[in-house]
Enzyme design. Structure first.
Site, PDB file in Angstrom:
ATOM      1  N   CYS A 282     -28.719  -1.311 -73.825  1.00  0.00           N
ATOM      2  CA  CYS A 282     -30.755  -0.320 -73.201  1.00  0.00           C
ATOM      3  C   CYS A 282     -29.398   0.778 -72.664  1.00  0.00           C
ATOM      4  CB  CYS A 282     -30.782  -1.816 -71.556  1.00  0.00           C
ATOM      5  SG  CYS A 282     -31.004  -2.732 -72.552  1.00  0.00           S
TER       6      CYS A 282
HETATM    7  N1  LIG Z   1     -30.152  -7.407 -73.394  1.00  0.00           N
HETATM    8  C1  LIG Z   1     -30.251  -7.274 -72.845  1.00  0.00           C
HETATM    9  O1  LIG Z   1     -30.207  -7.066 -71.455  1.00  0.00           O
HETATM   10  C2  LIG Z   1     -32.076  -6.154 -72.951  1.00  0.00           C
HETATM   11  C3  LIG Z   1     -32.600  -6.533 -71.878  1.00  0.00           C
HETATM   12  C4  LIG Z   1     -34.098  -5.828 -71.210  1.00  0.00           C
HETATM   13  C5  LIG Z   1     -34.538  -5.029 -72.541  1.00  0.00           C
HETATM   14  N2  LIG Z   1     -34.172  -5.836 -74.246  1.00  0.00           N
HETATM   15  C6  LIG Z   1     -34.513  -5.135 -75.616  1.00  0.00           C
HETATM   16  O2  LIG Z   1     -34.749  -6.454 -75.715  1.00  0.00           O
HETATM   17  C7  LIG Z   1     -34.762  -7.055 -77.478  1.00  0.00           C
HETATM   18  C8  LIG Z   1     -33.831  -8.354 -77.884  1.00  0.00           C
HETATM   19  O3  LIG Z   1     -31.955  -7.422 -77.285  1.00  0.00           O
HETATM   20  P1  LIG Z   1     -31.430  -8.451 -77.057  1.00  0.00           P
HETATM   21  O4  LIG Z   1     -31.133  -7.976 -76.295  1.00  0.00           O
HETATM   22  O5  LIG Z   1     -32.274  -9.730 -76.923  1.00  0.00           O
HETATM   23  O6  LIG Z   1     -30.957  -9.079 -78.488  1.00  0.00           O
HETATM   24  P2  LIG Z   1     -30.559 -10.004 -79.375  1.00  0.00           P
HETATM   25  O7  LIG Z   1     -29.212  -9.249 -80.863  1.00  0.00           O
HETATM   26  O8  LIG Z   1     -29.762 -10.761 -78.181  1.00  0.00           O
HETATM   27  O9  LIG Z   1     -31.736 -11.167 -79.765  1.00  0.00           O
HETATM   28  C9  LIG Z   1     -31.775 -10.635 -80.879  1.00  0.00           C
HETATM   29  C10 LIG Z   1     -32.725 -11.908 -81.516  1.00  0.00           C
HETATM   30  O10 LIG Z   1     -33.467 -11.604 -82.528  1.00  0.00           O
HETATM   31  C11 LIG Z   1     -33.254 -12.402 -84.126  1.00  0.00           C
HETATM   32  N3  LIG Z   1     -33.883 -11.296 -85.148  1.00  0.00           N
HETATM   33  C12 LIG Z   1     -33.495 -10.289 -85.413  1.00  0.00           C
HETATM   34  N4  LIG Z   1     -34.851  -9.902 -86.667  1.00  0.00           N
HETATM   35  C13 LIG Z   1     -35.547 -10.710 -86.963  1.00  0.00           C
HETATM   36  C14 LIG Z   1     -36.667 -11.223 -87.315  1.00  0.00           C
HETATM   37  N5  LIG Z   1     -37.251 -10.500 -88.229  1.00  0.00           N
HETATM   38  N6  LIG Z   1     -37.676 -12.241 -87.251  1.00  0.00           N
HETATM   39  C15 LIG Z   1     -36.462 -13.644 -86.632  1.00  0.00           C
HETATM   40  N7  LIG Z   1     -36.070 -13.560 -85.718  1.00  0.00           N
HETATM   41  C16 LIG Z   1     -35.567 -11.877 -85.609  1.00  0.00           C
HETATM   42  C17 LIG Z   1     -31.714 -12.040 -84.885  1.00  0.00           C
HETATM   43  O11 LIG Z   1     -30.904 -12.936 -85.134  1.00  0.00           O
HETATM   44  C18 LIG Z   1     -31.135 -12.291 -82.853  1.00  0.00           C
HETATM   45  O12 LIG Z   1     -31.360 -13.747 -82.304  1.00  0.00           O
HETATM   46  C19 LIG Z   1     -34.237  -5.112 -77.417  1.00  0.00           C
HETATM   47  O13 LIG Z   1     -35.032  -4.443 -78.285  1.00  0.00           O
HETATM   48  C20 LIG Z   1     -33.639  -4.443 -76.006  1.00  0.00           C
HETATM   49  O14 LIG Z   1     -33.771  -2.979 -76.744  1.00  0.00           O
HETATM   50  C21 LIG Z   1     -31.802  -6.650 -74.492  1.00  0.00           C
END
Ligand SMILES: NC(=O)c1ccc[n+]([C@@H]2O[C@H](COP(=O)([O-])OP(=O)(O)OC[C@H]3O[C@@H](n4cnc5c(N)ncnc54)[C@H](O)[C@@H]3O)[C@@H](O)[C@H]2O)c1
Length: 452
Positions: A282
């Site tokens: 983030c």
């Molecule tokens: N990790 C954090 O602390 C956090 C906090 C707030 C916001 N976010 C935001 O949330 C969003 C997700 O982050 P995250 O950390 O969960 O990512 P992550 O990489 O842990 O998980 C994303 C998942 O999406 C899957 N994926 C990708 N493309 C796909 C598709 N077309 N169809 C289905 N699945 C698909 C991946 O295989 C993965 O399992 C991002 O925008 C991030 O900036 C993350």
């Protein structure tokens, strides 16, 4: 773009009824750090939650009733799997059977620091292929203001259905804080902004089952900007305190004492602490979504760029500190053994993404140091992850390992570390987190005067 006409009669009420009675089938696309906790909370709220991910390993783990996210207990996954409230699949055709779809896919930056919306676009195209009247789609991935209206909506409307009339669309930023024992998906208020009042109302009804507080805003753009304000606020304040640490270093003042004392002010101050740099998915990334977007309208986001500059240089300052510390023992970085404690980007978690430890270790190796690390949460760091010449495995943290290192560097202050033992056995310590309290002859702290 098609304008929002009034909702087709009955559609909104039908979905509202399903949401309040928990009979809706809710879907989460992307089962990572954000998506899996959300799917589990939906299951706990009484819905049948279906997780969709392109990664078969994740789907298989969930189907076996196993969690792969530290903050989500396997017992919960197993329980909701068994009760029929949670399932996972790679089969996108299931979208057609769902009432709501939350999108939680990655939003990284390209090497040029431009937003990479390819995951969002591919997820939305997949949803568009199965979209039906009456469904609610909510984007949760962090992104620049305008994404829901300008990117997601046109893709979903391509086949003729109209947002706000035939289906419902909203943005709701995710605020998960991995490893935080107090604040979780349920008790952190959820901001929602729909493309129409009906969309916002339905998004509220979905979250109300699983989240304690829902905060409505006037549009998806406002909701998108809320998240970027929150993360920019952190990036800028961390940049400020990192710069203050460098000033304190030169002035022979302990920045840690300064911040702790300033934090006694009961109003108008909030403590931020220096460190080896920004990490995670983030803070180092999201503000650049905003600076990229405002460039389009001829605006330069100077605070964001400056904070990025200051924070991005911190790993290099840490290496300089290590070199200074080794120098007091008449040693060069080249040929010295450096044992790093903690490589995940923050305390008590297993996430290595964007971790400043990677940059510190890479620069140390480049300068000829013999780098090893210990991190109970990160068993291995592959050569491609740290741009090193070899894969690294976490070495056991023993008195011998501490004694043998020319320098021990605390990069991530996991709570499980026994700092008294580190202090007892290590010859030389560089502490970037003030994990070792007080002043000691052989401890060099970031942003504090050297003792010898
Ligand atoms: N990790 C954090 O602390 C956090 C906090 C707030 C916001 N976010 C935001 O949330 C969003 C997700 O982050 P995250 O950390 O969960 O990512 P992550 O990489 O842990 O998980 C994303 C998942 O999406 C899957 N994926 C990708 N493309 C796909 C598709 N077309 N169809 C289905 N699945 C698909 C991946 O295989 C993965 O399992 C991002 O925008 C991030 O900036 C993350």
């Amino acid at each position: 773009m098609t304008s929002t006409s009034s909702v087709l009669p009955g559609l909104a009420e039908a979905l509202h009824d399903k949401l309040t009675s928990r009979t809706a089938r809710v879907g989460v696309v992307g089962l990572g750090y954000v998506g899996l906790p959300l799917a589990v909370e939906f299951a706990r709220g009484g819905f049948h939650a279906v997780g969709i991910d392109v990664d078969p390993a994740k789907v298989e783990a969930l189907s076996r009733g196993e969690s792969y996210i530290q903050d989500v207990p396997t017992a919960d996954v197993a329980h909701f799997r068994q009760s029929g409230h949670l399932s996972a699949t790679t089969d996108t055709a299931v979208i057609a059977e769902l009432d709501t779809i939350n999108i939680c896919v990655p939003t990284p930056l390209r090497k040029t620091k431009d937003p990479d919306l390819s995951y969002v676009v591919s997820a939305v195209e997949m949803i568009a292929a199965h979209l039906k009247p009456g469904q609610l789609v909510i984007l949760e991935s962090t992104t620049y203001p305008g994404t829901t209206d300008e990117v997601v909506r046109p893709l979903l409307e391509k086949r003729g259905l109209v947002a706000g009339r035939d289906f419902f669309l909203a943005f709701s930023p995710e605020r998960v804080d991995p490893g935080n024992p107090t604040w979780n998906t349920r008790n952190v208020p959820k901001v929602v902004g729909g493309v129409s009042p009906a969309c916002t109302r339905l998004a509220r009804a979905l979250y109300a089952a699983s989240v304690d507080t829902v905060v409505e805003v006037s549009s998806p753009k406002v909701a998108e900007m809320v998240k970027l304000l929150e993360n920019t606020f952190r990036a800028v304040n961390i940049g400020l305190v990192n710069e203050l640490a460098l000033m304190c270093d030169r002035l022979g003042i302990s920045v840690w004492d300064v911040v702790d004392a300033a934090a006694t002010k009961p109003f108008g101050f909030m403590p931020f602490y220096p460190g080896p740099g920004l990490g995670g998915h983030c803070i180092p990334i999201d503000p650049f979504y905003l600076s990229w977007k405002v460039k389009e309208v001829g605006f330069e986001a100077r605070f964001i760029e400056l904070a990025g500059h200051v924070n991005g240089a911190m790993p290099h300052h840490v290496v300089a500190k290590i070199a200074d510390a080794l120098n007091t023992h008449a040693k060069a970085v080249r040929g010295s053994s450096v044992l790093v404690l903690g490589v995940s980007y923050k305390r008590d978690i297993d996430d290595l993404r964007e971790s400043p430890a990677i940059d510190v270790m890479a620069e140390l190796e480049q300068k000829g140091a013999n780098v090893s690390y210990h991190d109970p949460y990160v068993p291995t760091v592959h050569s491609r992850e740290w741009h090193g010449k070899r894969d690294l495995a976490s070495v056991p943290l023993t008195a011998d390992a501490l004694r043998q290192a020319d320098c021990v560097v605390v990069l991530t202050d996991h709570r499980v570390f026994d700092y008294a033992e580190v202090l007892q056995h290590a010859r030389l310590i560089v502490d970037t987190r003030n994990a070792i309290k007080g002043a000691h002859e052989n401890v060099f702290k970031l942003g504090a005067p050297a003792r010898n």
